[in-house]
Design a protein around this motif. Sequence first.
Motif, short mmCIF file in Angstrom:
data_model
loop_
_atom_site.label_atom_id
_atom_site.label_comp_id
_atom_site.label_asym_id
_atom_site.label_seq_id
_atom_site.Cartn_x
_atom_site.Cartn_y
_atom_site.Cartn_z
N SER A 169 40.39 27.73 11.23
CA SER A 169 40.97 26.40 11.48
C SER A 169 40.36 25.36 10.53
CB SER A 169 40.72 25.98 12.93
OG SER A 169 41.04 24.62 13.11
N SER A 170 41.24 24.52 9.95
CA SER A 170 40.79 23.48 9.01
C SER A 170 40.60 22.13 9.70
CB SER A 170 41.84 23.31 7.91
OG SER A 170 43.06 22.84 8.50
N CYS A 180 44.05 19.50 23.27
CA CYS A 180 43.08 20.49 22.80
C CYS A 180 43.70 21.29 21.66
CB CYS A 180 42.69 21.44 23.94
SG CYS A 180 41.78 20.59 25.24
N ALA A 197 41.74 22.31 19.08
CA ALA A 197 40.66 23.07 18.42
C ALA A 197 40.88 24.57 18.60
CB ALA A 197 39.31 22.67 19.01
N LYS A 239 49.96 31.42 28.84
CA LYS A 239 48.70 30.69 28.64
C LYS A 239 48.75 29.34 29.37
CE LYS A 239 46.57 32.12 24.62
NZ LYS A 239 46.47 32.18 23.18
N ASN A 249 52.09 27.75 18.42
CA ASN A 249 52.33 27.93 16.99
C ASN A 249 51.97 29.33 16.53
OD1 ASN A 249 49.73 25.51 15.95
ND2 ASN A 249 49.55 27.38 17.13
N GLY A 268 44.97 26.19 8.07
CA GLY A 268 44.57 25.58 6.79
C GLY A 268 45.72 24.96 6.02
N LYS A 270 52.29 18.89 9.27
CA LYS A 270 51.43 18.75 10.46
C LYS A 270 51.36 17.29 10.89
CE LYS A 270 48.64 22.91 10.07
NZ LYS A 270 47.40 23.54 9.60
#
Length: 403
Positions: A210-211, A270, A272, A338, A350, A360, A382
């Motif tokens: 993750s970026s 969230c 992250a 989920k 996604n 990224g 994004k």
Amino acid sequence: MLDGRRILLVISGGIAAYKSLELIRRLRERSAAVRCVVTANATQFVTPLALQTLSGEKVFQDTFSLTDEHEIGHITLARDCDLVVVAPATANLLAKMAAGLADDLASTALLVTDRPILAAPAMNFRMWGHPATQANLATLAGRGVRTVGPNAGPLAEGESGIGRMAEPGEIVAAVEGLLAAGPLQGVKALVTSGPTFEPIDPVRFIGNRSSGKQGHAIAVALARLGAEVTLISGPVRLPDPAGIRTIAVETAREMLGAALANLPVDVAVCAAAVADWTVSNASREKRKKEPGAPPPAIELAPNPDILATLSEQGSARPRLVVGFAAETEKVVEHARAKRERKGCDWIVANDVSPASGTFGGDFNSVHLISAAGTEDWPRIAKSDVAERLAWRIADFLKPGGHG
Ligand code: PMT
């Protein structure tokens, strides 16, 4: 009315520059903070000392003076504000903006800023009417640059026509219109972004790709709509977004601690990519590679789930909890499960399979899943996913809203 809003005022070299003094006075009267950048030509019409006296802030002119470590850099200067106002905007500066030239501090700041820009053109009526100027204005409008004026009337050279800079009062009204309270004014938001790193020993860790681009863009989009945002970020290479309180963490446990310490909020997003496991036998010292010895075993233990924890906070639960689901197959099916399992209200699914380029990359193709159903969004930047999500959140949180 502009309480605490920060304006970067770019003043270029036209006779109307003298009106910038009155503009600063009126903006400050409305409690805005004004920081000035002047071109070399502007200083022929108005002195930096006068601008500094009225704005109460240092006036910036030279790109290279900003390289001093005691000064802010030109990138920060251009982004650390709510709005950039260019007044007067000469034909020359508008042409440089349209062409993307950056040969002095003013044009450089205009090229690097990610803030909205309001330009108040001022020039001779022949320059205003020239097809080159009109083409430049059309280019800038296409990029979202707003203009106020120019007005018709007597011009400095004794001629008359369209080209007079809008009056300071008109420019202030345009500023107020652009900075009017967004729909998330008064809303507190928490956003998690980036990866977490779980240490194996003091030099090694388990991380992921993750970026932080998606999470950071969401924090920025929420702030643009007026929310007070706290961004909790794992280790990323992105700068902290201007004007957003950003807390840097490394591990999932640190991220959870920071999230709980920042409750209550109205909405939590969230985004992250939190490590599901931590290394339970992490070593305090660097693990040594002993000749002939087998590689060390890494033992994993589950990390706390931040999204699920936020969703079960009882009276401190955010009114809206939004998770993300990173899937490589059966994206919507797995994401729906989920959402149920973690107890959040919405989940943004996604595809993160290598072919998608999501990790990224600058684009994302998501599905917004709520109790009401599933929406498939097209593949967009994004930043556009973030803006769309921010508006959905604003709709949900408004009185009588739902989603
Ligand atoms: O950072 P970028 O390069 O821009 O990429 C964006 C992204 C792909 C990382 C982002 O869009 C995304 O999908 N983020 C969620 C990644 C993830 O961890 O997904 P997950 O399916 O493993 O987790 C589901 C949800 O639970 C997520 O909201 C996650 O933040 C949360 N979670 C997961 C584990 C954990 N221990 N605590 C959590 O809160």
